[in-house]
Design a protein around this motif. Structure first.
Motif, short mmCIF file in Angstrom:
data_model
loop_
_atom_site.label_atom_id
_atom_site.label_comp_id
_atom_site.label_asym_id
_atom_site.label_seq_id
_atom_site.Cartn_x
_atom_site.Cartn_y
_atom_site.Cartn_z
N MET A 28 0.89 -1.04 0.12
CA MET A 28 0.09 0.03 -0.11
C MET A 28 0.91 1.20 -0.07
O MET A 28 2.00 1.36 0.68
N VAL A 29 0.56 2.27 -0.66
CA VAL A 29 1.38 3.60 -0.77
C VAL A 29 0.59 4.64 0.32
O VAL A 29 -0.63 4.65 0.33
N ASP A 30 1.50 4.86 1.31
CA ASP A 30 1.19 5.82 2.34
C ASP A 30 0.43 6.88 1.80
O ASP A 30 1.27 7.73 0.89
N ALA A 31 -0.69 7.47 2.15
CA ALA A 31 -1.36 8.57 1.29
C ALA A 31 -0.64 9.85 1.85
O ALA A 31 -0.88 10.93 0.97
N ASN A 32 -0.29 9.94 2.83
CA ASN A 32 0.64 11.19 3.47
C ASN A 32 2.08 11.23 3.12
O ASN A 32 2.66 12.38 3.06
N MET A 33 2.49 9.97 2.85
CA MET A 33 3.99 10.06 2.59
C MET A 33 4.11 9.02 1.39
O MET A 33 4.25 7.76 1.38
N PRO A 34 3.88 9.58 -0.03
CA PRO A 34 4.09 8.92 -1.01
C PRO A 34 5.20 7.97 -1.33
O PRO A 34 5.44 6.97 -2.17
N ASN A 35 6.34 8.46 -0.65
CA ASN A 35 7.73 7.71 -0.77
C ASN A 35 7.72 6.45 0.11
O ASN A 35 8.43 5.63 0.24
N ARG A 36 6.64 6.20 0.94
CA ARG A 36 6.69 5.07 1.99
C ARG A 36 5.41 4.04 1.50
O ARG A 36 4.46 4.32 1.29
N ILE A 37 6.20 2.86 1.44
CA ILE A 37 5.01 1.72 0.99
C ILE A 37 5.25 0.96 2.22
O ILE A 37 5.92 0.70 2.97
N VAL A 38 3.96 0.20 2.46
CA VAL A 38 3.84 -0.79 3.56
C VAL A 38 3.28 -1.99 3.21
O VAL A 38 2.40 -1.94 2.20
N ALA A 39 3.78 -2.98 3.37
CA ALA A 39 3.31 -4.44 3.16
C ALA A 39 1.63 -4.58 3.61
O ALA A 39 1.43 -4.29 4.94
N ASP A 40 0.92 -4.96 2.80
CA ASP A 40 -0.48 -5.27 3.09
C ASP A 40 -0.41 -6.71 3.42
O ASP A 40 -0.88 -7.71 2.41
N ILE A 41 -0.38 -7.11 4.72
CA ILE A 41 -0.23 -8.34 5.06
C ILE A 41 -1.61 -9.23 4.75
O ILE A 41 -1.67 -10.31 4.99
N ALA A 42 -2.67 -8.56 4.38
CA ALA A 42 -3.89 -9.15 4.07
C ALA A 42 -4.08 -9.63 2.47
O ALA A 42 -5.00 -10.19 1.97
N SER A 43 -3.25 -9.14 1.74
CA SER A 43 -3.20 -9.15 0.37
C SER A 43 -2.77 -10.80 -0.06
O SER A 43 -2.00 -11.14 0.47
N PRO A 44 -3.47 -11.05 -1.10
CA PRO A 44 -3.02 -12.51 -1.65
C PRO A 44 -1.43 -12.64 -2.03
O PRO A 44 -0.81 -13.45 -1.59
N THR A 45 -0.76 -11.69 -2.51
CA THR A 45 0.65 -11.66 -2.73
C THR A 45 1.30 -11.84 -1.47
O THR A 45 2.24 -12.68 -1.30
N MET A 46 1.12 -10.68 -0.50
CA MET A 46 1.99 -11.03 0.90
C MET A 46 1.61 -12.15 1.48
O MET A 46 2.36 -12.80 2.12
N VAL A 47 0.36 -12.68 1.52
CA VAL A 47 -0.16 -13.99 2.36
C VAL A 47 0.95 -15.10 1.92
O VAL A 47 1.25 -15.85 2.55
N SER A 48 0.89 -15.26 0.43
CA SER A 48 1.72 -16.18 -0.30
C SER A 48 3.37 -16.14 0.07
O SER A 48 3.75 -17.32 0.05
N LYS A 49 3.84 -14.81 0.12
CA LYS A 49 5.10 -14.67 0.71
C LYS A 49 5.36 -15.10 1.95
O LYS A 49 6.55 -15.50 2.48
#
Length: 172
Positions: free
Chosen positions: A150-171
């Motif tokens: 997910m891209v942080d709405a207030n800090m677009p240079n910060r991304i945060v792993a979405d641990i509920a997303s299928p991609t992260m769950v599989s990783k």
């Protein structure tokens, strides 16, 4: 530093950017969104709390000095300073567990956040010019989503792993 699964997903995201750049499918002259390079990750919450408590102590010392509070023992000190501490506790954390749960503690302590580019959080012009107004912005947002970030709405240079997303769950 971040969790291994976050680092793996980030490397895949970086590789996608490199591939798109080689194919000239994204702008090649963007400051942050051509070759995404991590500049910050995990931060130790104990070290952050230590800095926080030093700042808190300095603020109490400033009150004592400014108000010229006089005391001869610890009990007198507590009686004089307690109204200020009680007032500050309405908006500030005092204990370590409260600090870790508070808005004063950055998301970096989770091991799930990565910053690309060191940007002052108050510099909206730089955020707008180098992220929101970038030719690669839409690709960046979509690629982050694809790779489980997910891209942080207030800090677009910060991304945060979405641990509920299928991609992260599989990783994980």
């Amino acid at each position: 530093q971040v969790f291994n699964f976050v680092a793996d997903a980030f490397r895949e995201l970086q590789n996608k950017f490199k591939l798109k750049a080689v194919r000239n499918e994204i702008g090649l002259d963007e400051k942050y969104l051509t070759d995404i390079v991590p500049t910050a990750g995990y931060k130790d919450p104990k070290q952050l709390y230590q800095k926080y408590t030093i700042t808190y102590s300095n603020a109490i010392q400033a009150i004592v000095n400014k108000k010229k509070l006089k005391f001869t023992n610890f009990q007198e000190f507590l009686n004089l300073i307690m109204p200020y501490i009680e007032n500050s506790l309405r908006v500030k954390s005092f204990t370590y567990p409260a600090y870790v749960k508070s808005k004063d503690c950055p998301i970096h302590v989770s091991g799930l956040a990565i910053e690309i580019g060191s940007i002052d959080s108050n510099n909206d012009k730089e955020k707008y010019d180098n992220f929101y107004n970038s030719r690669n912005w839409d690709f960046f947002v979509n690629a982050c989503n694809t790779y489980g970030f997910m891209v942080d709405a207030n800090m677009p240079n910060r991304i945060v792993a979405d641990i509920a997303s299928p991609t992260m769950v599989s990783k994980m």
